[in-house]
Motif scaffolding. Structure first.
Motif, PDB file in Angstrom:
ATOM      1  N   THR A   1       0.829  -1.203   0.000  1.00 15.05           N
ATOM      2  CA  THR A   1       0.000   0.000   0.000  1.00 15.05           C
ATOM      3  C   THR A   1       0.864   1.255   0.000  1.00 15.05           C
ATOM      4  O   THR A   1       0.589   2.219  -0.726  1.00 15.05           O
ATOM      5  CB  THR A   1      -0.919   0.005   1.237  1.00 15.05           C
ATOM      6  N   PHE A   2       1.917   1.232   0.802  1.00 13.12           N
ATOM      7  CA  PHE A   2       2.826   2.378   0.872  1.00 13.12           C
ATOM      8  C   PHE A   2       3.480   2.644  -0.476  1.00 13.12           C
ATOM      9  O   PHE A   2       3.532   3.793  -0.947  1.00 13.12           O
ATOM     10  CB  PHE A   2       3.885   2.114   1.939  1.00 13.12           C
ATOM     11  N   LEU A   3       3.966   1.606  -1.141  1.00 13.76           N
ATOM     12  CA  LEU A   3       4.651   1.779  -2.416  1.00 13.76           C
ATOM     13  C   LEU A   3       3.696   2.244  -3.509  1.00 13.76           C
ATOM     14  O   LEU A   3       4.056   3.069  -4.362  1.00 13.76           O
ATOM     15  CB  LEU A   3       5.311   0.471  -2.838  1.00 13.76           C
ATOM     16  N   LYS A   4       2.487   1.741  -3.495  1.00 13.32           N
ATOM     17  CA  LYS A   4       1.538   2.030  -4.568  1.00 13.32           C
ATOM     18  C   LYS A   4       0.800   3.354  -4.370  1.00 13.32           C
ATOM     19  O   LYS A   4       0.477   4.040  -5.333  1.00 13.32           O
ATOM     20  CB  LYS A   4       0.512   0.894  -4.680  1.00 13.32           C
ATOM     21  N   THR A   5       0.556   3.715  -3.111  1.00 11.74           N
ATOM     22  CA  THR A   5      -0.329   4.839  -2.823  1.00 11.74           C
ATOM     23  C   THR A   5       0.402   6.138  -2.535  1.00 11.74           C
ATOM     24  O   THR A   5       0.001   7.208  -2.986  1.00 11.74           O
ATOM     25  CB  THR A   5      -1.244   4.505  -1.630  1.00 11.74           C
ATOM     26  N   TYR A   6       1.498   6.048  -1.782  1.00 12.70           N
ATOM     27  CA  TYR A   6       2.164   7.269  -1.329  1.00 12.70           C
ATOM     28  C   TYR A   6       3.187   7.743  -2.361  1.00 12.70           C
ATOM     29  O   TYR A   6       4.394   7.739  -2.133  1.00 12.70           O
ATOM     30  CB  TYR A   6       2.811   7.020   0.033  1.00 12.70           C
ATOM     31  N   ASN A   7       2.659   8.190  -3.507  1.00  7.54           N
ATOM     32  CA  ASN A   7       3.521   8.578  -4.619  1.00  7.54           C
ATOM     33  C   ASN A   7       4.215   9.912  -4.391  1.00  7.54           C
ATOM     34  O   ASN A   7       5.134  10.266  -5.135  1.00  7.54           O
ATOM     35  CB  ASN A   7       2.708   8.630  -5.915  1.00  7.54           C
ATOM     36  N   TYR A   8       3.748  10.690  -3.390  1.00  4.74           N
ATOM     37  CA  TYR A   8       4.396  11.966  -3.124  1.00  4.74           C
ATOM     38  C   TYR A   8       5.739  11.792  -2.418  1.00  4.74           C
ATOM     39  O   TYR A   8       6.510  12.732  -2.287  1.00  4.74           O
ATOM     40  CB  TYR A   8       3.479  12.889  -2.324  1.00  4.74           C
ATOM     41  N   PHE A   9       6.024  10.569  -1.959  1.00  9.07           N
ATOM     42  CA  PHE A   9       7.350  10.270  -1.416  1.00  9.07           C
ATOM     43  C   PHE A   9       8.311  10.066  -2.582  1.00  9.07           C
ATOM     44  O   PHE A   9       7.989   9.373  -3.550  1.00  9.07           O
ATOM     45  CB  PHE A   9       7.324   8.998  -0.575  1.00  9.07           C
ATOM     46  N   SER A  10       9.498  10.651  -2.487  1.00 11.31           N
ATOM     47  CA  SER A  10      10.521  10.371  -3.489  1.00 11.31           C
ATOM     48  C   SER A  10      11.048   8.951  -3.270  1.00 11.31           C
ATOM     49  O   SER A  10      10.830   8.351  -2.221  1.00 11.31           O
ATOM     50  CB  SER A  10      11.668  11.365  -3.364  1.00 11.31           C
ATOM     51  N   SER A  11      11.728   8.430  -4.280  1.00 10.77           N
ATOM     52  CA  SER A  11      12.293   7.084  -4.159  1.00 10.77           C
ATOM     53  C   SER A  11      13.231   6.984  -2.966  1.00 10.77           C
ATOM     54  O   SER A  11      13.235   6.007  -2.219  1.00 10.77           O
ATOM     55  CB  SER A  11      13.027   6.702  -5.440  1.00 10.77           C
ATOM     56  N   LYS A  12      14.029   8.043  -2.771  1.00  7.47           N
ATOM     57  CA  LYS A  12      14.972   8.066  -1.655  1.00  7.47           C
ATOM     58  C   LYS A  12      14.233   8.027  -0.325  1.00  7.47           C
ATOM     59  O   LYS A  12      14.602   7.273   0.592  1.00  7.47           O
ATOM     60  CB  LYS A  12      15.847   9.307  -1.727  1.00  7.47           C
ATOM     61  N   ASN A  13      13.160   8.814  -0.213  1.00  5.36           N
ATOM     62  CA  ASN A  13      12.394   8.835   1.034  1.00  5.36           C
ATOM     63  C   ASN A  13      11.678   7.514   1.287  1.00  5.36           C
ATOM     64  O   ASN A  13      11.526   7.089   2.431  1.00  5.36           O
ATOM     65  CB  ASN A  13      11.390   9.989   1.014  1.00  5.36           C
ATOM     66  N   LYS A  14      11.221   6.868   0.210  1.00  5.58           N
ATOM     67  CA  LYS A  14      10.603   5.551   0.370  1.00  5.58           C
ATOM     68  C   LYS A  14      11.594   4.556   0.961  1.00  5.58           C
ATOM     69  O   LYS A  14      11.254   3.765   1.852  1.00  5.58           O
ATOM     70  CB  LYS A  14      10.082   5.041  -0.978  1.00  5.58           C
ATOM     71  N   LEU A  15      12.818   4.595   0.455  1.00  9.99           N
ATOM     72  CA  LEU A  15      13.845   3.694   0.970  1.00  9.99           C
ATOM     73  C   LEU A  15      14.125   3.969   2.442  1.00  9.99           C
ATOM     74  O   LEU A  15      14.274   3.034   3.238  1.00  9.99           O
ATOM     75  CB  LEU A  15      15.133   3.852   0.154  1.00  9.99           C
ATOM     76  N   VAL A  16      14.167   5.250   2.809  1.00 10.14           N
ATOM     77  CA  VAL A  16      14.416   5.604   4.207  1.00 10.14           C
ATOM     78  C   VAL A  16      13.292   5.079   5.095  1.00 10.14           C
ATOM     79  O   VAL A  16      13.547   4.499   6.161  1.00 10.14           O
ATOM     80  CB  VAL A  16      14.554   7.137   4.360  1.00 10.14           C
ATOM     81  N   VAL A  17      12.050   5.285   4.669  1.00  8.40           N
ATOM     82  CA  VAL A  17      10.907   4.810   5.456  1.00  8.40           C
ATOM     83  C   VAL A  17      10.963   3.297   5.625  1.00  8.40           C
ATOM     84  O   VAL A  17      10.726   2.772   6.717  1.00  8.40           O
ATOM     85  CB  VAL A  17       9.575   5.228   4.788  1.00  8.40           C
ATOM     86  N   MET A  18      11.298   2.573   4.532  1.00  5.92           N
ATOM     87  CA  MET A  18      11.367   1.118   4.618  1.00  5.92           C
ATOM     88  C   MET A  18      12.475   0.662   5.557  1.00  5.92           C
ATOM     89  O   MET A  18      12.288  -0.265   6.363  1.00  5.92           O
ATOM     90  CB  MET A  18      11.542   0.519   3.214  1.00  5.92           C
ATOM     91  N   LEU A  19      13.630   1.308   5.467  1.00  4.18           N
ATOM     92  CA  LEU A  19      14.749   0.926   6.332  1.00  4.18           C
ATOM     93  C   LEU A  19      14.435   1.200   7.796  1.00  4.18           C
ATOM     94  O   LEU A  19      14.714   0.368   8.670  1.00  4.18           O
ATOM     95  CB  LEU A  19      16.013   1.663   5.905  1.00  4.18           C
TER      96      LEU A  19
END
Length: 381
Positions: A236-254
């Motif tokens: 859901t996070f990967l598909k829905t929260y598109n306003y996150f940059s790729s870098k920020n997505k990686l940070v959130v996942m880590l």
């Protein structure tokens, strides 16, 4: 960096699924043989990680099953995307009731198929009698956990899904710690004394895997739903929260992975990390590592675009259920590999023969998977 998605499917999902399935289908035998041929510390350690922990504690081998279930959860938001687009809605809870009923029937059918295939893997068609048939199975747990996680995903928003997740883990912990088992009392987390084992002996028909309990038993399937939900949250996070940059997505996942691992380690002091009981600490600890593994594949394949190296993993991941069933005994890959490569392997030094015997099995399996891939024959469940 840009995401590589094929037909609403993250390529990294199939690669990660293929990675964990590789160790089950034949990879473990390669590593065990390598550890004997070249007994250096790293190979010995890797070989030791390809055995289940005897009871409490964890190895990499204990993570394979929950990572597979986690991946099934990640794919759920993507698999329902077309249905939401056709219905003109943004969230699954907004789907019309008629559409949901169709999805429920499809989900129930998938679960029943997985339950049946699990029975087949356990030897149902040998007709050894009801008492000698094991009804609990890996595939059955995947089907049930995925089904109930799907019901939660379709009927509750993200906040309520998080409440379900927390409630499942906390409820399982409280039940295992405080509901007494006859002749043992409460909070006895042994094979015989645990509430999970008692429920298996009381209600699970047929033969139990470990006589007094089953590692894929009834009650321990409940926290497995939470494992699938963790995957749903990530998808859901990967598909829905598109306003996150790729870098920020990686940070959130880590950060999420580190937090979950930390919770698992702390909880381990009171509720031991235990794959056999699928304890709440186990869900958190392995959930964190599941996110870490996915993050690696997601970064390398979907964001950086390096995916050619993962083609063998994609072959495995795209037909993971089929190769699992085949490798569990329905197909004698070892006999085929010996027939094809045995004559050549005999000319190798004796110490290396087990290594190449194991490698030859993998080669035969990959040839089969490549043939199926080129023919576009996939076992869809």
């Amino acid at each position: 960096m840009s995401e590589t998605i094929t037909k609403n499917r993250l390529i990294s999902l199939d690669a990660l699924r293929g990675f964990v399935m590789f160790w089950i289908m034949s990879g473990e035998h390669i590593m065990h043989a390598l550890a004997k041929a070249i007994p250096i510390p790293v190979f010995i350690w890797m070989s030791s990680q390809l055995h289940h922990a005897e009871w409490n504690g964890i190895t990499f081998y204990d993570m394979i099953f929950p990572i597979f279930l986690f991946v099934a959860g990640v794919s759920m938001p993507y698999s329902f995307e077309n249905k939401m687009n056709l219905a003109g809605v943004k969230t699954p809870i907004e789907l019309p009731s008629k559409e949901k009923q169709k999805i429920y029937r499809s989900m129930l059918k998938r679960t029943c198929v997985l339950l049946f295939l699990g029975f087949v893997v356990n030897g149902l068609l040998r007709f050894d009698g009801f008492d000698q048939t094991r009804f609990a199975s890996v595939l059955g747990r995947i089907g049930l956990a995925w089904f109930f996680a799907g019901l939660i995903y379709l009927n509750f928003d993200l906040k309520k899904q998080l409440v379900w997740f927390t409630g499942i883990l906390a409820g399982y912990y409280l039940a295992m710690k405080f509901i007494p088992v006859p002749d043992f009392g409460a909070g006895i987390l042994t094979k015989e004394g645990s509430l999970e084992g008692y429920i298996d002996r009381l209600f699970l028909p047929g033969r139990l895997h470990s006589t007094v309990y089953d590692p894929e038993g009834l009650f321990s399937t409940v926290p497995a739903v939470a494992t699938a939900l963790l995957g749903v949250f990530l998808g859901t996070f990967l598909k829905t929260y598109n306003y996150f940059s790729s870098k920020n997505k990686l940070v959130v996942m880590l950060v999420s992975a580190i937090v979950l691992i930390g919770i698992g380690i702390i909880w381990d002091y009171d509720f031991p990390i235990n794959k056999h009981l699928w304890t709440s600490s186990f869900v958190c600890f392995v959930g964190g590592f599941s996110i870490l593994f996915f993050t690696f594949f997601y970064l390398i394949i979907d964001l950086l675009g390096f995916h050619k190296w993962a083609f063998p993993l994609l072959l495995i991941g795209s037909n993971s259920i089929l190769i699992y069933i085949a490798a569990e005994g329905l197909v004698d890959f070892k006999h085929t590999a010996e027939y094809v490569f045995g004559g050549i392997i005999k000319f190798l030094p004796f110490i290396w023969q087990p290594v190449f015997n194991a490698l030859s099995v993998t080669i035969v399996q990959l040839i089969l998977l490549y043939f199926l891939y080129k023919k576009k024959w996939f076992m869809k469940v």
